[in-house]
Structure formats: structure tokens, C-alpha cells
Design a protein around this motif. Structure first.
Motif, PDB file in Angstrom:
ATOM      1  N   SER A   1      13.148  -1.325 -14.333  1.00 24.25           N
ATOM      2  CA  SER A   1      13.548  -2.082 -13.156  1.00 24.25           C
ATOM      3  C   SER A   1      12.487  -3.107 -12.766  1.00 24.25           C
ATOM      4  O   SER A   1      11.294  -2.862 -12.888  1.00 24.25           O
ATOM      5  CB  SER A   1      13.782  -1.144 -11.969  1.00 24.25           C
ATOM      6  OG  SER A   1      14.080  -1.886 -10.810  1.00 24.25           O
ATOM      7  N   VAL A   2      12.943  -4.257 -12.282  1.00 29.40           N
ATOM      8  CA  VAL A   2      12.038  -5.275 -11.779  1.00 29.40           C
ATOM      9  C   VAL A   2      12.237  -5.471 -10.273  1.00 29.40           C
ATOM     10  O   VAL A   2      11.596  -6.332  -9.671  1.00 29.40           O
ATOM     11  CB  VAL A   2      12.234  -6.622 -12.525  1.00 29.40           C
ATOM     12  CG1 VAL A   2      11.784  -6.508 -13.954  1.00 29.40           C
ATOM     13  CG2 VAL A   2      13.664  -7.091 -12.439  1.00 29.40           C
ATOM     14  N   ASN A   3      13.110  -4.675  -9.665  1.00 25.89           N
ATOM     15  CA  ASN A   3      13.355  -4.740  -8.232  1.00 25.89           C
ATOM     16  C   ASN A   3      12.181  -4.093  -7.494  1.00 25.89           C
ATOM     17  O   ASN A   3      12.028  -2.876  -7.515  1.00 25.89           O
ATOM     18  CB  ASN A   3      14.673  -4.043  -7.900  1.00 25.89           C
ATOM     19  CG  ASN A   3      15.068  -4.223  -6.454  1.00 25.89           C
ATOM     20  OD1 ASN A   3      14.540  -5.079  -5.751  1.00 25.89           O
ATOM     21  ND2 ASN A   3      15.991  -3.401  -6.001  1.00 25.89           N
ATOM     22  N   VAL A   4      11.360  -4.900  -6.842  1.00 27.01           N
ATOM     23  CA  VAL A   4      10.133  -4.423  -6.194  1.00 27.01           C
ATOM     24  C   VAL A   4      10.467  -3.852  -4.816  1.00 27.01           C
ATOM     25  O   VAL A   4      11.074  -4.521  -3.980  1.00 27.01           O
ATOM     26  CB  VAL A   4       9.104  -5.568  -6.069  1.00 27.01           C
ATOM     27  CG1 VAL A   4       7.881  -5.109  -5.290  1.00 27.01           C
ATOM     28  CG2 VAL A   4       8.713  -6.074  -7.441  1.00 27.01           C
ATOM     29  N   LEU A   5      10.057  -2.601  -4.601  1.00 17.50           N
ATOM     30  CA  LEU A   5      10.240  -1.953  -3.309  1.00 17.50           C
ATOM     31  C   LEU A   5       9.013  -2.130  -2.421  1.00 17.50           C
ATOM     32  O   LEU A   5       9.117  -2.174  -1.197  1.00 17.50           O
ATOM     33  CB  LEU A   5      10.507  -0.457  -3.504  1.00 17.50           C
ATOM     34  CG  LEU A   5      11.721  -0.096  -4.367  1.00 17.50           C
ATOM     35  CD1 LEU A   5      11.823   1.411  -4.526  1.00 17.50           C
ATOM     36  CD2 LEU A   5      12.992  -0.658  -3.768  1.00 17.50           C
ATOM     37  N   TRP A   6       7.827  -2.210  -3.038  1.00 11.45           N
ATOM     38  CA  TRP A   6       6.570  -2.388  -2.308  1.00 11.45           C
ATOM     39  C   TRP A   6       5.518  -2.909  -3.270  1.00 11.45           C
ATOM     40  O   TRP A   6       5.513  -2.537  -4.449  1.00 11.45           O
ATOM     41  CB  TRP A   6       6.100  -1.045  -1.731  1.00 11.45           C
ATOM     42  CG  TRP A   6       4.761  -1.115  -1.062  1.00 11.45           C
ATOM     43  CD1 TRP A   6       4.488  -1.502   0.214  1.00 11.45           C
ATOM     44  CD2 TRP A   6       3.490  -0.798  -1.656  1.00 11.45           C
ATOM     45  NE1 TRP A   6       3.138  -1.443   0.444  1.00 11.45           N
ATOM     46  CE2 TRP A   6       2.503  -1.011  -0.690  1.00 11.45           C
ATOM     47  CE3 TRP A   6       3.095  -0.358  -2.914  1.00 11.45           C
ATOM     48  CZ2 TRP A   6       1.154  -0.791  -0.925  1.00 11.45           C
ATOM     49  CZ3 TRP A   6       1.764  -0.140  -3.163  1.00 11.45           C
ATOM     50  CH2 TRP A   6       0.801  -0.350  -2.178  1.00 11.45           C
ATOM     51  N   SER A   7       4.653  -3.743  -2.769  1.00  9.34           N
ATOM     52  CA  SER A   7       3.481  -4.145  -3.551  1.00  9.34           C
ATOM     53  C   SER A   7       2.317  -4.319  -2.595  1.00  9.34           C
ATOM     54  O   SER A   7       2.500  -4.659  -1.417  1.00  9.34           O
ATOM     55  CB  SER A   7       3.749  -5.425  -4.349  1.00  9.34           C
ATOM     56  OG  SER A   7       3.896  -6.519  -3.482  1.00  9.34           O
ATOM     57  N   GLY A   8       1.147  -4.067  -3.102  1.00  9.75           N
ATOM     58  CA  GLY A   8      -0.047  -4.181  -2.283  1.00  9.75           C
ATOM     59  C   GLY A   8      -1.271  -4.174  -3.163  1.00  9.75           C
ATOM     60  O   GLY A   8      -1.197  -4.010  -4.379  1.00  9.75           O
TER      61      GLY A   8
ATOM     62  N   VAL B   1     -11.462 -11.185  -4.713  1.00 10.96           N
ATOM     63  CA  VAL B   1     -11.733 -10.169  -5.736  1.00 10.96           C
ATOM     64  C   VAL B   1     -10.991  -8.895  -5.339  1.00 10.96           C
ATOM     65  O   VAL B   1     -11.214  -8.353  -4.263  1.00 10.96           O
ATOM     66  CB  VAL B   1     -13.249  -9.890  -5.871  1.00 10.96           C
ATOM     67  CG1 VAL B   1     -13.493  -8.754  -6.857  1.00 10.96           C
ATOM     68  CG2 VAL B   1     -14.001 -11.140  -6.275  1.00 10.96           C
ATOM     69  N   GLN B   2     -10.089  -8.471  -6.198  1.00  3.62           N
ATOM     70  CA  GLN B   2      -9.306  -7.263  -5.959  1.00  3.62           C
ATOM     71  C   GLN B   2      -9.727  -6.189  -6.960  1.00  3.62           C
ATOM     72  O   GLN B   2      -9.789  -6.454  -8.151  1.00  3.62           O
ATOM     73  CB  GLN B   2      -7.810  -7.549  -6.146  1.00  3.62           C
ATOM     74  CG  GLN B   2      -7.238  -8.570  -5.197  1.00  3.62           C
ATOM     75  CD  GLN B   2      -7.198  -8.059  -3.766  1.00  3.62           C
ATOM     76  OE1 GLN B   2      -7.007  -6.878  -3.524  1.00  3.62           O
ATOM     77  NE2 GLN B   2      -7.404  -8.954  -2.830  1.00  3.62           N
ATOM     78  N   THR B   3      -9.988  -4.981  -6.474  1.00  2.04           N
ATOM     79  CA  THR B   3     -10.327  -3.885  -7.386  1.00  2.04           C
ATOM     80  C   THR B   3      -9.092  -3.115  -7.828  1.00  2.04           C
ATOM     81  O   THR B   3      -9.161  -2.334  -8.763  1.00  2.04           O
ATOM     82  CB  THR B   3     -11.323  -2.912  -6.720  1.00  2.04           C
ATOM     83  OG1 THR B   3     -10.751  -2.442  -5.502  1.00  2.04           O
ATOM     84  CG2 THR B   3     -12.638  -3.593  -6.462  1.00  2.04           C
ATOM     85  N   GLY B   4      -7.972  -3.340  -7.161  1.00  2.00           N
ATOM     86  CA  GLY B   4      -6.734  -2.667  -7.563  1.00  2.00           C
ATOM     87  C   GLY B   4      -5.530  -3.357  -6.971  1.00  2.00           C
ATOM     88  O   GLY B   4      -5.560  -3.808  -5.831  1.00  2.00           O
ATOM     89  N   SER B   5      -4.484  -3.474  -7.772  1.00  6.26           N
ATOM     90  CA  SER B   5      -3.215  -3.991  -7.261  1.00  6.26           C
ATOM     91  C   SER B   5      -2.113  -3.031  -7.701  1.00  6.26           C
ATOM     92  O   SER B   5      -2.170  -2.478  -8.794  1.00  6.26           O
ATOM     93  CB  SER B   5      -2.950  -5.404  -7.772  1.00  6.26           C
ATOM     94  OG  SER B   5      -2.825  -5.409  -9.170  1.00  6.26           O
ATOM     95  N   TYR B   6      -1.115  -2.850  -6.835  1.00  9.37           N
ATOM     96  CA  TYR B   6      -0.104  -1.837  -7.052  1.00  9.37           C
ATOM     97  C   TYR B   6       1.282  -2.406  -6.762  1.00  9.37           C
ATOM     98  O   TYR B   6       1.465  -3.176  -5.825  1.00  9.37           O
ATOM     99  CB  TYR B   6      -0.350  -0.639  -6.142  1.00  9.37           C
ATOM    100  CG  TYR B   6      -1.799  -0.203  -6.099  1.00  9.37           C
ATOM    101  CD1 TYR B   6      -2.344   0.527  -7.138  1.00  9.37           C
ATOM    102  CD2 TYR B   6      -2.614  -0.556  -5.028  1.00  9.37           C
ATOM    103  CE1 TYR B   6      -3.680   0.916  -7.112  1.00  9.37           C
ATOM    104  CE2 TYR B   6      -3.945  -0.165  -4.996  1.00  9.37           C
ATOM    105  CZ  TYR B   6      -4.475   0.563  -6.038  1.00  9.37           C
ATOM    106  OH  TYR B   6      -5.777   0.939  -6.027  1.00  9.37           O
TER     107      TYR B   6
END
Length: 199
Positions: free
Chosen positions: A8-15, A29-34
Motif C-alpha cells: 500500500s502507498v496510502n499514507v495514514l501517518w508520517s513523521g 538534520v533528521q535522525t529518523g523518519s517514519y
């Protein structure tokens, strides 16, 4: 969804991780993306080198939130997701951490709700498939064995008739074997139908 593999490519949440590094650099500078989609959790972590991974969401069985005092003041927290131990070895980890994310309680609730929905979907899918296979097996195990009609006493039976009967029996046994190989019969159903033919 294809056999429980994320697509699936339907994004429910990102942060992204709102840790002190992100704050100090103004978010450059990001140490993590979700990203949470309908069927997976996709994450990338690292500053100098990056590690990216995709975990099927159905594997999440529990979630815990941890907030330090500085995180609580910023409205962020660490979300620890525990993965199904029966399948975690396939993905190389038993725990997944989403570090310093905003509103961790809402993200936790979203992930657990979606994980349960996906597990329920696949459970129902496999149940329906099992029912269909059993129905197909039940229909196909009703093998009709032709009645043996004794030959008239006055005319001797030709030598080819027993071979023809044996050929018919062999054809039925081969068909049973094919049905078992195709998954239409369980081992027990195959054994019972074979014994019925050979009796």
C-alpha cells in the motif's frame, strides 16, 4: 494486499524524529523518519549512513510509550513497537522504535488499530480460502466407484476386462493423487478415499 506483503502507498501517518539534533539544526538534520501506510511501517534512520526498512504492520502486537522530562515539555515521546515473535526473525528484529515523535499516543493507537484490522483481514481471508478448499475437497472425495456387474456364467470373461477394470482403478487413484497434490484433499481425506477405492 498480496499474501501479507506490504504494497500500500496510502499514507495514514508520517513523521520524523524531533530529537535535539533536529531542533539544533532547525529540522535540516533528521535522525529518523517514519511512515505508516495501510499495511506497513516504513522507516529510515541515521545521520551519516542511513538504514531503511519496511515492517508489515500486522506484525505489531504491542506498543509502549516512553517520555523523558525534556520530551514531555516538547510534546514528543519514544514509541516502542513489539513485533510478533513467531515472525520477527524474518525481519531481523523483535522491537521497532520510533524515537522522539510528536503525539506518540495517537500514533500508537493508530498503529495498533491498523495492525488489528490487517490481521483480521488476513485471518478472514485464510478462513474463507480454507472453507473453499474443504468444499472442493468434500465434493471431489465423493468418488463414485462403478458397480461390479458379474459376467454371465455362460460366456467366459475376455482376458482384457480385468486389465480394463484395473486401468479404471489406476485412473481413479491417479486422480486422487492429483487432487491431493493440488491441495484439494487433506491427507486424511486422501487416505479415506483411497481405502474406499481399494476395498
Amino acid at each position: 494486499m498480496t499474501e501479507m506483503h506490504p504494497e500500500s502507498v496510502n499514507v495514514l501517518w508520517s513523521g520524523s524524529s524531533q530529537d535535539l539534533t533536529s531542533i539544533a539544526t532547525g529540522g535540516r538534520v533528521q535522525t529518523g523518519s517514519y511512515t505508516v501506510t495501510e499495511d506497513a511501517i516504513r522507516f529510515a534512520s541515521g545521520v551519516i549512513s542511513t538504514r531503511e526498512e519496511i515492517i508489515p504492520i500486522w506484525m505489531v502486537v504491542d506498543a509502549d510509550i516512553t517520555q523523558h522530562i525534556t520530551q514531555r515539555m516538547r510534546g514528543v515521546g519514544d514509541l516502542t513497537l513489539r513485533l510478533d515473535p513467531a515472525h520477527a526473525g524474518r525481519f531481523g528484529q523483535r522491537v521497532l522504535q520510533l524515537l522522539a515523535i510528536e503525539n506518540p499516543a495517537a500514533v500508537r493507537d493508530l498503529i495498533l488499530r491498523q495492525a488489528n484490522a490487517v490481521r483480521q483481514y488476513w485471518s478472514q481471508h485464510y478462513y474463507q480460502r480454507d472453507v473453499e478448499l474443504r468444499r472442493a475437497g468434500a465434493v471431489s472425495t465423493n468418488v463414485v466407484v462403478p458397480a461390479v456387474v458379474p459376467a454371465p456364467v455362460t460366456a467366459p470373461a475376455p482376458a482384457l476386462e480385468p486389465a480394463a477394470a484395473a486401468g479404471d482403478l489406476m485412473a481413479q487413484l491417479v486422480r486422487l493423487g492429483e487432487m491431493k497434490t493440488a491441495g484439494l484433499l487433506t491427507d486424511e481425506e486422501f487416505t479415506a478415499a483411497k481405502a474406499k477405492l481399494l476395498a
